[in-house]
Write a protein that holds these residues in place. Structure first.
Motif, PDB file in Angstrom:
ATOM      1  N   LEU A   1     -85.355  -6.837  42.880  1.00 42.65           N
ATOM      2  CA  LEU A   1     -85.482  -7.834  43.941  1.00 42.65           C
ATOM      3  C   LEU A   1     -86.952  -8.049  44.248  1.00 42.65           C
ATOM      4  O   LEU A   1     -87.829  -7.405  43.666  1.00 42.65           O
ATOM      5  N   LEU A   2     -87.214  -8.937  45.180  1.00 47.07           N
ATOM      6  CA  LEU A   2     -88.560  -9.164  45.690  1.00 47.07           C
ATOM      7  C   LEU A   2     -88.570  -8.858  47.184  1.00 47.07           C
ATOM      8  O   LEU A   2     -87.571  -9.079  47.871  1.00 47.07           O
ATOM      9  N   VAL A   3     -89.691  -8.341  47.662  1.00 45.14           N
ATOM     10  CA  VAL A   3     -89.881  -8.148  49.097  1.00 45.14           C
ATOM     11  C   VAL A   3     -91.185  -8.827  49.484  1.00 45.14           C
ATOM     12  O   VAL A   3     -92.196  -8.696  48.789  1.00 45.14           O
ATOM     13  N   GLU A   4     -91.146  -9.569  50.584  1.00 39.90           N
ATOM     14  CA  GLU A   4     -92.339 -10.255  51.049  1.00 39.90           C
ATOM     15  C   GLU A   4     -93.073  -9.361  52.044  1.00 39.90           C
ATOM     16  O   GLU A   4     -92.546  -9.024  53.106  1.00 39.90           O
ATOM     17  N   VAL A   5     -94.285  -8.955  51.665  1.00 43.58           N
ATOM     18  CA  VAL A   5     -95.116  -8.103  52.516  1.00 43.58           C
ATOM     19  C   VAL A   5     -96.461  -8.786  52.711  1.00 43.58           C
ATOM     20  O   VAL A   5     -97.133  -9.125  51.733  1.00 43.58           O
ATOM     21  N   ARG A   6     -96.826  -9.004  53.949  1.00 40.73           N
ATOM     22  CA  ARG A   6     -98.089  -9.690  54.277  1.00 40.73           C
ATOM     23  C   ARG A   6     -98.190 -11.020  53.549  1.00 40.73           C
ATOM     24  O   ARG A   6     -99.218 -11.378  52.983  1.00 40.73           O
ATOM     25  N   ARG A   7     -97.071 -11.724  53.546  1.00 37.70           N
ATOM     26  CA  ARG A   7     -96.972 -13.080  52.957  1.00 37.70           C
ATOM     27  C   ARG A   7     -97.127 -13.098  51.446  1.00 37.70           C
ATOM     28  O   ARG A   7     -97.296 -14.150  50.835  1.00 37.70           O
ATOM     29  N   LYS A   8     -97.059 -11.918  50.830  1.00 40.18           N
ATOM     30  CA  LYS A   8     -97.110 -11.851  49.370  1.00 40.18           C
ATOM     31  C   LYS A   8     -95.820 -11.219  48.866  1.00 40.18           C
ATOM     32  O   LYS A   8     -95.307 -10.275  49.470  1.00 40.18           O
ATOM     33  N   GLN A   9     -95.315 -11.745  47.750  1.00 40.62           N
ATOM     34  CA  GLN A   9     -94.091 -11.206  47.167  1.00 40.62           C
ATOM     35  C   GLN A   9     -94.426 -10.079  46.191  1.00 40.62           C
ATOM     36  O   GLN A   9     -95.389 -10.194  45.422  1.00 40.62           O
ATOM     37  N   GLN A  10     -93.646  -8.999  46.255  1.00 41.74           N
ATOM     38  CA  GLN A  10     -93.836  -7.897  45.318  1.00 41.74           C
ATOM     39  C   GLN A  10     -92.483  -7.375  44.866  1.00 41.74           C
ATOM     40  O   GLN A  10     -91.474  -7.530  45.553  1.00 41.74           O
ATOM     41  N   MET A  11     -92.467  -6.765  43.688  1.00 40.83           N
ATOM     42  CA  MET A  11     -91.227  -6.286  43.103  1.00 40.83           C
ATOM     43  C   MET A  11     -90.712  -5.067  43.870  1.00 40.83           C
ATOM     44  O   MET A  11     -91.471  -4.220  44.321  1.00 40.83           O
ATOM     45  N   ALA A  12     -89.382  -5.002  43.994  1.00 38.29           N
ATOM     46  CA  ALA A  12     -88.720  -3.845  44.596  1.00 38.29           C
ATOM     47  C   ALA A  12     -87.437  -3.593  43.818  1.00 38.29           C
ATOM     48  O   ALA A  12     -86.876  -4.509  43.196  1.00 38.29           O
ATOM     49  N   VAL A  13     -86.959  -2.372  43.834  1.00 37.49           N
ATOM     50  CA  VAL A  13     -85.727  -2.025  43.133  1.00 37.49           C
ATOM     51  C   VAL A  13     -84.770  -1.352  44.108  1.00 37.49           C
ATOM     52  O   VAL A  13     -85.173  -0.517  44.923  1.00 37.49           O
ATOM     53  N   VAL A  14     -83.504  -1.735  44.036  1.00 37.32           N
ATOM     54  CA  VAL A  14     -82.474  -1.088  44.848  1.00 37.32           C
ATOM     55  C   VAL A  14     -82.300   0.345  44.340  1.00 37.32           C
ATOM     56  O   VAL A  14     -82.138   0.566  43.136  1.00 37.32           O
ATOM     57  N   SER A  15     -82.368   1.306  45.253  1.00 38.71           N
ATOM     58  CA  SER A  15     -82.372   2.721  44.876  1.00 38.71           C
ATOM     59  C   SER A  15     -81.287   3.486  45.603  1.00 38.71           C
ATOM     60  O   SER A  15     -80.931   3.169  46.734  1.00 38.71           O
ATOM     61  N   LYS A  16     -80.769   4.513  44.950  1.00 37.00           N
ATOM     62  CA  LYS A  16     -79.796   5.385  45.601  1.00 37.00           C
ATOM     63  C   LYS A  16     -80.468   6.139  46.743  1.00 37.00           C
ATOM     64  O   LYS A  16     -81.660   6.430  46.706  1.00 37.00           O
ATOM     65  N   MET A  17     -79.670   6.439  47.748  1.00 35.84           N
ATOM     66  CA  MET A  17     -80.160   7.286  48.845  1.00 35.84           C
ATOM     67  C   MET A  17     -79.311   8.555  48.877  1.00 35.84           C
ATOM     68  O   MET A  17     -78.150   8.527  48.480  1.00 35.84           O
ATOM     69  N   PRO A  18     -79.887   9.671  49.339  1.00 31.63           N
ATOM     70  CA  PRO A  18     -81.229   9.804  49.894  1.00 31.63           C
ATOM     71  C   PRO A  18     -82.309   9.687  48.823  1.00 31.63           C
ATOM     72  O   PRO A  18     -82.061   9.968  47.644  1.00 31.63           O
ATOM     73  N   PHE A  19     -83.494   9.266  49.259  1.00 34.63           N
ATOM     74  CA  PHE A  19     -84.613   9.161  48.331  1.00 34.63           C
ATOM     75  C   PHE A  19     -85.081  10.546  47.905  1.00 34.63           C
ATOM     76  O   PHE A  19     -85.487  10.761  46.763  1.00 34.63           O
ATOM     77  N   VAL A  20     -85.064  11.486  48.843  1.00 32.85           N
ATOM     78  CA  VAL A  20     -85.409  12.891  48.588  1.00 32.85           C
ATOM     79  C   VAL A  20     -84.123  13.705  48.731  1.00 32.85           C
ATOM     80  O   VAL A  20     -83.409  13.564  49.731  1.00 32.85           O
ATOM     81  N   PRO A  21     -83.775  14.546  47.760  1.00 36.37           N
ATOM     82  CA  PRO A  21     -82.505  15.294  47.834  1.00 36.37           C
ATOM     83  C   PRO A  21     -82.400  16.104  49.129  1.00 36.37           C
ATOM     84  O   PRO A  21     -83.374  16.697  49.589  1.00 36.37           O
ATOM     85  N   THR A  22     -81.204  16.108  49.704  1.00 37.28           N
ATOM     86  CA  THR A  22     -80.980  16.879  50.927  1.00 37.28           C
ATOM     87  C   THR A  22     -80.752  18.355  50.591  1.00 37.28           C
ATOM     88  O   THR A  22     -80.325  18.702  49.485  1.00 37.28           O
ATOM     89  N   ASN A  23     -81.049  19.213  51.566  1.00 37.97           N
ATOM     90  CA  ASN A  23     -80.936  20.669  51.371  1.00 37.97           C
ATOM     91  C   ASN A  23     -80.117  21.319  52.454  1.00 37.97           C
ATOM     92  O   ASN A  23     -80.474  22.389  52.956  1.00 37.97           O
ATOM     93  N   TYR A  24     -79.021  20.675  52.860  1.00 35.86           N
ATOM     94  CA  TYR A  24     -78.163  21.236  53.900  1.00 35.86           C
ATOM     95  C   TYR A  24     -77.532  22.541  53.419  1.00 35.86           C
ATOM     96  O   TYR A  24     -77.208  22.679  52.234  1.00 35.86           O
ATOM     97  N   TYR A  25     -77.363  23.479  54.332  1.00 38.13           N
ATOM     98  CA  TYR A  25     -76.827  24.794  53.967  1.00 38.13           C
ATOM     99  C   TYR A  25     -75.302  24.796  54.058  1.00 38.13           C
ATOM    100  O   TYR A  25     -74.730  24.592  55.124  1.00 38.13           O
ATOM    101  N   THR A  26     -74.658  25.015  52.933  1.00 36.47           N
ATOM    102  CA  THR A  26     -73.192  25.112  52.890  1.00 36.47           C
ATOM    103  C   THR A  26     -72.802  26.447  52.290  1.00 36.47           C
ATOM    104  O   THR A  26     -73.528  27.028  51.482  1.00 36.47           O
TER     105      THR A  26
END
Length: 403
Positions: free
Chosen positions: A376-401
């Motif tokens: 996709l594209l994202v408009e930042v400061r009136r300029k378009q830049q490439m972006a990609v749809v990403s799985k979340m979480p971005f950083v793996p979670t470390n919950y204790y189970t």
């Protein structure tokens, strides 16, 4: 777990994800701000205070935001979250009250087990997100957001009066306890030195009352808002400073503020109410379908069920997704466009990820653009830049189970 969102400068730190109604420099605050029991403690430790949700809270301390963020990921940090609303729901009909307001299956919770749930309205919108714990002491312990304090309390009190008028056995008590969050991979090790209970027997989303570093009557819940292992400790006000001081004596522990809390939760793919979810977002649109109890889905007996349940079968127009991009950081309100340059959505939260050294964000796009890997594209400061749809979480979670 309503409000417009924009880039806000708080004492030099750009808290892009916090709604301006909730966070601003103290010099801009017109109303009298509430103070947590740790207010003087924060000042004494170099806390830079800002107005947030009607409270005066530290945005950061002497360490930089990035250093504070990374310390939480590698060691552990102490956050003051005493601004959150803590309530007890009492009486034999306490589950009936809570299930009349939220989407979760509260009746199935085991003693001292908790769950993230959502207050919803009849249109299917999310009024707030909250954690409900079924305590072994015979009440429900509820923690919800400071920014929705009055709304949440009125919602519960109105339902309380309705049920009491029907002769139901139910009561509500607002707790004035402080609330401390100890978060990070060494949090349990640090806390274990001050409690007699074996924390290895306290997995994620469970809770127990115990003495902590000499302070009795503390409720320790294994949860948090960072994606790391950790606890939230509901502590009587008289013992709050003592407990914070005792925890800080361990070199593993540093104080952290709103800035690190925000970037940590975004890396973990967790929502900020008022930005990423609100009264005009359904749980399905917000990628929070997992909060809907199976029994509740079948019974369709929660507010907004007639709107929400059909969406589970794919009848939804948009979804919350993760985004990654190079270049300038994506911020709340940044337009999301398809590759033809047509606007299809909006960023709701975004920041540079200290852990990944990339820019991460969340936002809403039509379902056909929600698959991970979609360019996709994202408009930042009136300029378009490439972006990609990403799985979340971005950083793996470390919950204790428990294994």
């Amino acid at each position: 777990m309503q409000r417009a969102v924009s880039v806000v400068a708080c004492l030099g730190f750009r808290l892009q994800a916090f709604p301006p109604a909730l966070c601003r420099p103290l010099s801009c605050a017109q109303e009298v701000l509430r103070r947590t029991p740790l207010y003087d403690f924060h000042l004494a430790h170099g806390g830079k205070m800002v107005a947030f949700a009607g409270w005066s809270l530290p945005v950061q301390y002497r360490d930089s935001h990035t250093d504070s963020h990374l310390h939480t990921r590698q060691h552990c940090s102490l956050f003051d979250v005493s601004h959150m609303l803590q309530t007890k729901i009492l009486g034999s009909d306490r589950v009936k009250l809570m299930e009349s307001l939220v989407v979760g299956d509260i009746a199935e919770l085991r003693p001292n087990q908790g769950t993230l749930s959502l207050f919803t309205n009849e249109a299917g919108g999310i009024l707030d997100d909250l954690i409900v714990t079924n305590t072994s002491e015979g009440h429900l312990y509820v923690v919800s957001n400071a920014g929705c304090w009055e709304k949440d309390l009125a919602l519960m009190q109105d339902k309380l009066r309705e049920l009491q008028n029907q002769g139901r056995d139910v009561g509500l008590e607002v707790l004035d306890n402080a609330l401390l969050a100890l978060q990070g991979p060494t949090a349990a090790q640090v806390l274990q030195a001050g409690v007699a209970d074996d924390l290895r027997k306290l997995p994620f989303m469970t809770s127990a009352v115990m003495e902590v570093f000499g302070v009795s009557g503390c409720r320790v819940t294994r949860c948090g808002y960072t994606g790391e292992d950790g606890v939230e400790i509901s502590v009587p006000v008289a013992g709050a400073v003592h407990l914070a001081t005792a925890l800080l004596k361990n070199p593993e522990v540093k104080l952290a503020g709103l800035a690190a809390r925000d970037s940590l939760r975004l890396e973990a793919g967790l929502c900020l109410y008022g930005n990423d979810i609100n009264e005009h977002t359904t749980p399905v649109e917000g990628s929070l379908s997992w909060t809907l109890g199976k029994r509740r889905r079948a019974a369709m007996d929660f507010p907004g069920a007639k709107v929400i349940v059909p969406q589970l079968k794919g009848k939804v127009q948009r979804r919350r997704v993760g985004l990654m991009c190079e270049g300038a950081p994506m911020r709340a309100h940044s337009p999301i466009l398809n590759m033809e340059g047509i606007k299809i959505g909006t960023v709701t939260s975004g920041c540079p990820s200290p852990s990944l050294k990339k820019n991460v964000a969340m936002g809403y796009v039509p379902c056909e653009y929600s698959r991970p890997g979609t360019m996709l594209l994202v408009e930042v400061r009136r300029k378009q830049q490439m972006a990609v749809v990403s799985k979340m979480p971005f950083v793996p979670t470390n919950y204790y189970t428990l294994k």
